[in-house]
Enzyme design. Structure first.
Site, PDB file in Angstrom:
ATOM      1  N   ASP A   1      11.330  -6.929  -4.040  1.00 55.66           N
ATOM      2  CA  ASP A   1      12.156  -8.107  -3.601  1.00 55.66           C
ATOM      3  C   ASP A   1      11.836  -8.512  -2.271  1.00 55.66           C
ATOM      4  O   ASP A   1      12.174  -7.641  -1.493  1.00 55.66           O
ATOM      5  CB  ASP A   1      13.499  -7.868  -3.962  1.00 55.66           C
ATOM      6  CG  ASP A   1      14.149  -9.055  -3.797  1.00 55.66           C
ATOM      7  OD1 ASP A   1      13.639 -10.123  -3.152  1.00 55.66           O
ATOM      8  OD2 ASP A   1      15.286  -9.217  -4.145  1.00 55.66           O
TER       9      ASP A   1
ATOM     10  N   HIS B   1     -10.375   0.172  -1.459  1.00 54.02           N
ATOM     11  CA  HIS B   1      -9.977   1.424  -2.008  1.00 54.02           C
ATOM     12  C   HIS B   1     -10.404   2.583  -1.161  1.00 54.02           C
ATOM     13  O   HIS B   1      -9.799   3.972  -1.461  1.00 54.02           O
ATOM     14  CB  HIS B   1     -10.571   1.494  -3.519  1.00 54.02           C
ATOM     15  CG  HIS B   1      -9.773   2.060  -4.505  1.00 54.02           C
ATOM     16  ND1 HIS B   1      -9.114   2.973  -4.354  1.00 54.02           N
ATOM     17  CD2 HIS B   1      -9.547   1.511  -5.756  1.00 54.02           C
ATOM     18  CE1 HIS B   1      -8.153   2.927  -5.596  1.00 54.02           C
ATOM     19  NE2 HIS B   1      -8.812   2.240  -6.451  1.00 54.02           N
TER      20      HIS B   1
END
Length: 320
Positions: free
Chosen positions: A306, A84
């Site tokens: 995808d 992070h």
């Protein structure tokens, strides 16, 4: 990530750009999609699909990005773990969107992805480097954190969300009514329900901590595709009894006020306060029986990723 220990016992941490690359792991699991999606509670095996469980973000021995692709009997699970300190969720999902675009043939070694990241650094005026933390590194809380053993996914239909928003607006103070968002209404509903279920003392304080993106709040705003970590945590607080009694509109209004307060001036005040007294909280400091923490965002482009196998059916989270 590299740690520098200074002579006066305090330390600094910084990212060493050494082109070491990311970690990519291929695994197999003898489970089906139904084994993951049908149980009421998220199965424990889902957590094994992620790497770097309980790794601290300044651990120099670990990669900044680790990806584990697990082949199931009838599907695939792509588990990603990222530091992070490198980027926030906005940049993370931008990375995932770009990676899947490349896999579909939309980008490549010699062509550009449709939304290239912006790497030019931007810092608020007066930022000093390197940031020196006024305590020894060994004083950081390094105790492993494990969340409760049961995790359930709750779905809100568009119709339910619309009803919650309408109810929150009708119950809100007039000054904030037109500003209440769908997300604020849902979060207020959850906050009240959890507070009631916890049976807190009416005079006990309860809070909701929300991750707030800084990009559009800067002056000038950061570019949408700025790659980095630019967020702030906002906290709404109330007495448990007051929250339950005043209800949805009042709770949503509190959340709205906190989010609205984080303009460029609010970000600057937060920054100045933090530099005067740097704080590196652990999960134990952030999670308690009286508060809630809200991460992620409905604005992230999650279900377009995808990779050439079809769009994802579901998203699940690892630990920390």
């Amino acid at each position: 990530m590299t740690i520098t220990q200074h002579e006066d016992a305090i330390f600094s941490a910084y990212i060493n750009c050494n082109s070491a690359g990311a970690e990519l792991i291929h695994a197999e699991a003898d489970v089906t999609l139904a084994d993951i999606l049908e149980p009421t509670y998220v199965p424990q095996i889902v957590y094994s699909f992620f790497t770097m469980d309980n790794v601290l973000n300044y651990d120099a021995s670990k990669p900044l990005l680790s990806i584990k692709v697990t082949e199931l009997i009838d599907g695939l699970f792509i588990g990603c773990s990222i530091n992070h300190a490198v980027c926030d969720a906005t940049s993370f999902w931008h990375f995932m969107n770009s990676w899947s675009e490349i896999c579909r043939g939309g980008g490549g070694l010699t062509s550009q992805i449709s939304q290239p990241p912006i790497f030019k650094r931007r810092f608020l005026d007066g930022t000093e480097f390197m940031i020196r933390f006024p305590f020894p590194v060994h004083e950081l809380n390094t105790k492993p954190y494990y969340p409760p053993p049961l995790e359930e996914i709750i779905h809100f239909s568009p119709e339910t969300i619309a009803k919650l928003k309408a109810k929150a607006i009708s119950m809100s103070p007039e000054i904030n009514a037109h500003k209440i968002s769908s997300l604020q209404a849902v979060l207020a509903h959850i906050w009240i329900a959890v507070t009631r279920a916890r049976r807190l003392d009416p005079n006990e304080e309860t809070s909701v901590q929300i991750a707030i993106g800084n990009r559009p709040r800067m002056n000038p705003p950061l570019p949408e595709f700025y790659f980095g970590s630019s967020l702030t945590t906002g906290t709404a607080t109330a007495k448990a009894g007051q929250l339950v009694d005043k209800g949805l509109g009042w709770g949503a209004s509190l959340l709205n006020q906190v989010i609205a307060s984080y303009n460029v001036q609010g970000i600057q005040r937060y920054r100045e306060t933090w530099f005067k007294k740097p704080d590196l909280p652990s999960a134990h400091d952030l999670i308690s029986t009286t508060n809630l923490r809200v991460g992620s965002s409905p604005r992230f482009n999650v279900y377009v990723n995808d990779f050439g196998w079809g769009r994802p059916l579901v998203m699940r989270s690892g630990r920390m």
